[in-house]
Enzyme design. Structure first.
Site, PDB file in Angstrom:
ATOM      1  N   CYS A  99      -3.377   6.861  -5.171  1.00  0.00           N
ATOM      2  CA  CYS A  99      -3.063   5.435  -5.047  1.00  0.00           C
ATOM      3  C   CYS A  99      -1.607   5.152  -5.414  1.00  0.00           C
ATOM      4  O   CYS A  99      -1.224   5.244  -6.587  1.00  0.00           O
ATOM      5  CB  CYS A  99      -3.996   4.582  -5.899  1.00  0.00           C
ATOM      6  SG  CYS A  99      -3.786   2.799  -5.614  1.00  0.00           S
ATOM      7  N   GLY A 100      -0.822   4.804  -4.401  1.00  0.00           N
ATOM      8  CA  GLY A 100       0.601   4.572  -4.637  1.00  0.00           C
ATOM      9  C   GLY A 100       0.887   3.355  -5.493  1.00  0.00           C
ATOM     10  O   GLY A 100       1.683   3.424  -6.441  1.00  0.00           O
ATOM     11  N   THR A 101       0.237   2.216  -5.198  1.00  0.00           N
ATOM     12  CA  THR A 101       0.472   1.033  -6.020  1.00  0.00           C
ATOM     13  C   THR A 101      -0.166   1.194  -7.399  1.00  0.00           C
ATOM     14  O   THR A 101       0.345   0.681  -8.393  1.00  0.00           O
ATOM     15  CB  THR A 101      -0.043  -0.238  -5.329  1.00  0.00           C
ATOM     16  OG1 THR A 101      -1.430  -0.080  -4.987  1.00  0.00           O
ATOM     17  CG2 THR A 101       0.751  -0.530  -4.059  1.00  0.00           C
TER      18      THR A 101
ATOM     19  N   ASP B 201     -10.303   5.114  -3.594  1.00  0.00           N
ATOM     20  CA  ASP B 201      -9.099   5.682  -2.990  1.00  0.00           C
ATOM     21  C   ASP B 201      -9.159   7.194  -3.075  1.00  0.00           C
ATOM     22  O   ASP B 201      -9.294   7.762  -4.154  1.00  0.00           O
ATOM     23  CB  ASP B 201      -7.858   5.150  -3.715  1.00  0.00           C
ATOM     24  CG  ASP B 201      -6.581   5.304  -2.906  1.00  0.00           C
ATOM     25  OD1 ASP B 201      -6.472   6.297  -2.158  1.00  0.00           O
ATOM     26  OD2 ASP B 201      -5.707   4.436  -3.022  1.00  0.00           O
TER      27      ASP B 201
ATOM     28  N   HIS C 211      -8.143  -4.377  -8.349  1.00  0.00           N
ATOM     29  CA  HIS C 211      -8.185  -2.917  -8.324  1.00  0.00           C
ATOM     30  C   HIS C 211      -8.509  -2.411  -9.737  1.00  0.00           C
ATOM     31  O   HIS C 211      -7.871  -2.841 -10.704  1.00  0.00           O
ATOM     32  CB  HIS C 211      -6.844  -2.312  -7.892  1.00  0.00           C
ATOM     33  CG  HIS C 211      -6.502  -2.515  -6.454  1.00  0.00           C
ATOM     34  ND1 HIS C 211      -6.180  -3.753  -5.931  1.00  0.00           N
ATOM     35  CD2 HIS C 211      -6.391  -1.630  -5.423  1.00  0.00           C
ATOM     36  CE1 HIS C 211      -5.905  -3.620  -4.643  1.00  0.00           C
ATOM     37  NE2 HIS C 211      -6.022  -2.347  -4.312  1.00  0.00           N
TER      38      HIS C 211
ATOM     39  N   CYS D 220       0.868  -1.171   0.000  1.00  0.00           N
ATOM     40  CA  CYS D 220       0.000   0.000   0.000  1.00  0.00           C
ATOM     41  C   CYS D 220       0.903   1.217   0.000  1.00  0.00           C
ATOM     42  O   CYS D 220       1.598   1.479   0.989  1.00  0.00           O
ATOM     43  CB  CYS D 220      -0.917   0.000   1.220  1.00  0.00           C
ATOM     44  SG  CYS D 220      -2.045   1.414   1.273  1.00  0.00           S
ATOM     45  N   GLY D 221       0.902   1.956  -1.110  1.00  0.00           N
ATOM     46  CA  GLY D 221       1.810   3.091  -1.245  1.00  0.00           C
ATOM     47  C   GLY D 221       1.469   4.229  -0.312  1.00  0.00           C
ATOM     48  O   GLY D 221       2.321   4.760   0.398  1.00  0.00           O
ATOM     49  N   HIS D 222       0.179   4.615  -0.293  1.00  0.00           N
ATOM     50  CA  HIS D 222      -0.202   5.694   0.621  1.00  0.00           C
ATOM     51  C   HIS D 222       0.003   5.243   2.062  1.00  0.00           C
ATOM     52  O   HIS D 222       0.392   6.037   2.929  1.00  0.00           O
ATOM     53  CB  HIS D 222      -1.663   6.118   0.370  1.00  0.00           C
ATOM     54  CG  HIS D 222      -2.647   5.462   1.292  1.00  0.00           C
ATOM     55  ND1 HIS D 222      -3.328   4.308   0.942  1.00  0.00           N
ATOM     56  CD2 HIS D 222      -3.052   5.773   2.560  1.00  0.00           C
ATOM     57  CE1 HIS D 222      -4.112   3.949   1.949  1.00  0.00           C
ATOM     58  NE2 HIS D 222      -3.968   4.817   2.939  1.00  0.00           N
TER      59      HIS D 222
END
Length: 327
Positions: free
Chosen positions: A253-255, A249, A223, A103-105
């Site tokens: 969204c980081g990913t 999101d 996603h 999870c990037g964020h």
């Protein structure tokens, strides 16, 4: 045990009746970090810890994320032991329906939370996740750059027949989670059309499942990422990302941005090191770049801001019929 776990007691062997959490948001998307009261999952690889959490302690995920203590938009992060001595801590991410690869964020939120707690200082650290080690450079008390796991475009221009929409084309890509990225949608990317965007993304996801479109090794593409023109002059694109559990999101969204970079690299439309500013449906931004991994994949870097907004103790009374959440 990692440096963080040696410095503060972030995990206890007893499940207890309370959980200490720190809440933050990254570009608007909430993260709830469990810093005390979680189960002891052992000093084993993070893939095994995630499966132990799923199999034996899913009540923790439910209690942290679901109502009455949480919400569908919330992403949880359990700090845990790591066998990788180079990492500050291990972390398992989860949401309203299950567990995430990365999870990037959330990684940005974890780094800012650790700094808020005094566990780390400004500078570089590593986080151990179920899909690999990610590097985080905390450049200020509220800003960090995450160098994500290697990302790649799995299939380009995949056509699916979507109920009510007709033929939709998109790319299937990995950015720490599996994404289907669609460039053209018939709905404006703004909050006024959130319900229609959610319905569109759900229809696309159902079509992918029904028509057998999957990621590597048969992985579910869970996603959906829809794109449109940006609103801000300095941004390159605007997106709407529907996550597993049907919550959108709030961040870019980081990913998902990592998956986007992989697709741009595969198409030759973004050079290594060139910035890409991804705008979210609420108008927040991540700045992203990538470097080549040498195997046809890319290593994305995502820069964003996070802010701690609460510290709390979640109480789970033995007689509470909703101690493990609603739903």
């Amino acid at each position: 045990m990692g440096r963080l776990a040696r410095t503060v007691a972030v995990v206890t062997a007893s499940r207890g009746t309370s959980l200490r959490v720190v809440d933050s948001h990254t570009a608007g998307e909430p993260t709830r970090v469990v810093v005390h009261g979680g189960p002891d999952l052992g000093r084993v690889p993070l893939t095994a810890q995630r499966e132990r959490l799923r199999a034996d302690h899913d009540d923790l995920r439910r209690a942290v994320i679901l109502e009455p203590r949480g919400s569908d938009a919330l992403v949880g992060a359990l700090l845990c032991q790591t066998p990788n001595e180079a990492c500050a801590t291990g972390v398992v991410f989860f949401n309203n329906v299950g567990y995430l690869g990365m999870c990037g964020h959330g990684a940005i939120g974890v780094a800012v939370t650790l700094a808020h707690l005094g566990c780390v200082g400004i500078g570089a650290m590593r986080l151990d996740t179920p899909v690999g080690t990610v590097a985080v450079d905390l450049t200020g008390s509220n800003e960090a750059t995450v160098e994500n796991v290697e990302s790649y475009c799995w299939r380009r221009d995949v056509a699916v027949d979507v109920d009510g929409l007709g033929t939709v084309r998109g790319d299937v890509a990995w950015g720490g989670n599996w994404f289907y990225l669609v460039e053209q949608v018939p709905v404006p990317l703004d909050l006024e059309h959130e319900a229609a965007l959610t319905d569109t993304a759900r229809r696309i996801k159902a079509a992918l499942a029904n028509q057998g479109v999957r990621g590597a090794d048969g992985a579910e593409v869970d996603h959906i990422e829809l794109f449109g023109p940006p609103r801000a002059d300095h941004a390159d694109s605007r997106n709407f990302v529907l996550c597993p559990g049907d919550a959108y999101d709030r961040s870019p969204c980081g990913t998902g941005t990592s998956a986007k970079l992989a697709c741009l690299a595969a198409r030759g439309t973004l050079a290594p090191g060139e910035p890409w500013v991804q705008e979210s449906v609420i108008g927040s931004h991540f700045t992203a770049r990538y470097r080549l991994a040498g195997n046809g994949r890319v290593v994305p870097s995502i820069t964003g801001q996070a802010y701690v907004c609460a510290e709390a103790t979640l109480i789970r009374h033995a007689t509470d019929p909703f101690r493990d959440g609603i739903g």
